[in-house]
Design a protein around this motif. Structure first.
Motif, short mmCIF file in Angstrom:
data_model
loop_
_atom_site.label_atom_id
_atom_site.label_comp_id
_atom_site.label_asym_id
_atom_site.label_seq_id
_atom_site.Cartn_x
_atom_site.Cartn_y
_atom_site.Cartn_z
N ARG A 15 0.87 -1.18 0.00
CA ARG A 15 0.00 0.00 0.00
C ARG A 15 0.91 1.23 0.00
NH1 ARG A 15 -5.43 1.13 1.20
NH2 ARG A 15 -5.71 3.08 2.34
N GLY A 20 -4.61 6.82 4.08
CA GLY A 20 -5.83 7.46 3.61
C GLY A 20 -6.38 6.90 2.31
N ASN A 21 -7.39 7.57 1.81
CA ASN A 21 -8.09 7.18 0.59
C ASN A 21 -7.22 7.35 -0.65
OD1 ASN A 21 -10.32 6.26 -0.83
ND2 ASN A 21 -11.13 8.31 -1.14
N GLU A 22 -6.16 8.14 -0.54
CA GLU A 22 -5.30 8.39 -1.70
C GLU A 22 -4.31 7.26 -1.96
OE1 GLU A 22 -5.30 10.78 0.93
OE2 GLU A 22 -7.05 11.72 0.04
N ARG A 24 -2.68 3.65 -2.88
CA ARG A 24 -2.98 2.69 -3.95
C ARG A 24 -2.14 1.44 -3.72
NH1 ARG A 24 -2.35 7.41 -8.42
NH2 ARG A 24 -3.91 8.73 -7.44
N THR A 48 -4.48 15.61 -5.00
CA THR A 48 -3.90 14.90 -3.86
C THR A 48 -2.78 14.00 -4.39
OG1 THR A 48 -5.55 13.15 -4.04
CG2 THR A 48 -6.01 14.94 -2.50
N TRP A 51 0.19 9.22 -3.13
CA TRP A 51 0.80 8.08 -3.83
C TRP A 51 2.09 8.50 -4.53
CZ3 TRP A 51 1.13 6.73 -9.22
CH2 TRP A 51 1.54 5.41 -9.46
N ASP A 130 -7.05 7.12 -11.36
CA ASP A 130 -7.89 7.31 -10.18
C ASP A 130 -9.23 7.83 -10.68
OD1 ASP A 130 -9.00 7.75 -7.74
OD2 ASP A 130 -7.32 8.87 -6.93
N ASP A 132 -12.72 9.08 -10.18
CA ASP A 132 -13.64 9.73 -9.23
C ASP A 132 -14.97 10.07 -9.91
OD1 ASP A 132 -12.14 9.75 -6.91
OD2 ASP A 132 -11.04 11.54 -7.51
N CYS A 161 -8.12 2.79 -9.68
CA CYS A 161 -8.78 3.11 -8.42
C CYS A 161 -10.20 3.58 -8.73
CB CYS A 161 -8.04 4.20 -7.66
SG CYS A 161 -6.33 3.79 -7.32
N HIS A 163 -13.80 4.69 -6.96
CA HIS A 163 -14.42 5.10 -5.69
C HIS A 163 -15.93 4.98 -5.76
CE1 HIS A 163 -10.55 6.78 -4.46
NE2 HIS A 163 -10.46 7.22 -5.68
#
Length: 163
Positions: A15, A20-22, A24, A48, A51, A130, A132, A161, A163
């Motif tokens: 990881r 946090g959520n950022e 990967r 953000t 990563w 990512d 979103d 990723c 969400h």
């Protein structure tokens, strides 16, 4: 015709990017040290960079060249001053294509993005997307696109990723 062949296995998955959520899940990030000209693309960070910053911390600031692409209409403040010089992180907008008459005809293609930054003949070691907002609704239809990117552009690692 492009063929999808495995590039390498993943003996260690870590990881990257903190708790946090950022963060990967990234397959053996230390393996990137084996590449003398490591190239990483990150699409959709939305300002953000946990990563990307963690990769720089793990691999050093001079080893991997990281390019972050933002969607059209993204704020200019997403680019952090000094990052190209100190962290080798470069920021770009994923531009909209325009017709000869000046009208918008859609987003530039992946090939156009490669050409824009001068990476036509380079291997992208990691492509991180990512996704979103409402992007996840398009993932089933986009599966072919992701497989095409991996196979035809010889991208050994795709991180998606949702969400």
């Amino acid at each position: 015709h492009c063929a999808l062949l495995p590039e390498y296995t993943c003996p260690y998955i870590g990881r990257v990017g903190g708790p946090g959520n950022e963060a990967r899940w990234t397959c053996d990030p230390h393996r990137l040290m084996e590449r003398s000209d490591c190239l990483i693309y990150s699409v959709g960070s939305d300002g953000t960079y946990a990563w990307e910053d963690d990769l720089v911390e793990l691999l050093g600031s001079t080893h991997c060249e990281i390019h972050v692409f933002h969607a059209p209409g993204s704020s200019e403040h997403y680019a952090r001053a000094g990052d190209p010089e100190t962290k080798n992180i470069h920021y770009h907008r994923w531009e909209q294509q325009t017709s000869a008459s000046g009208g918008t005809v859609g987003l530039m293609s992946f090939r156009d993005a490669l050409n824009k930054v001068g990476h036509q003949n380079r291997i992208i070691d990691v492509l991180s997307i990512d996704c979103d907002d409402k992007c996840e609704w398009y993932v089933p239809r986009s599966t072919y696109l992701y497989l095409h990117l991996i196979a035809c552009y010889n991208i050994p690692m795709l991180i998606l990723c949702i969400h």
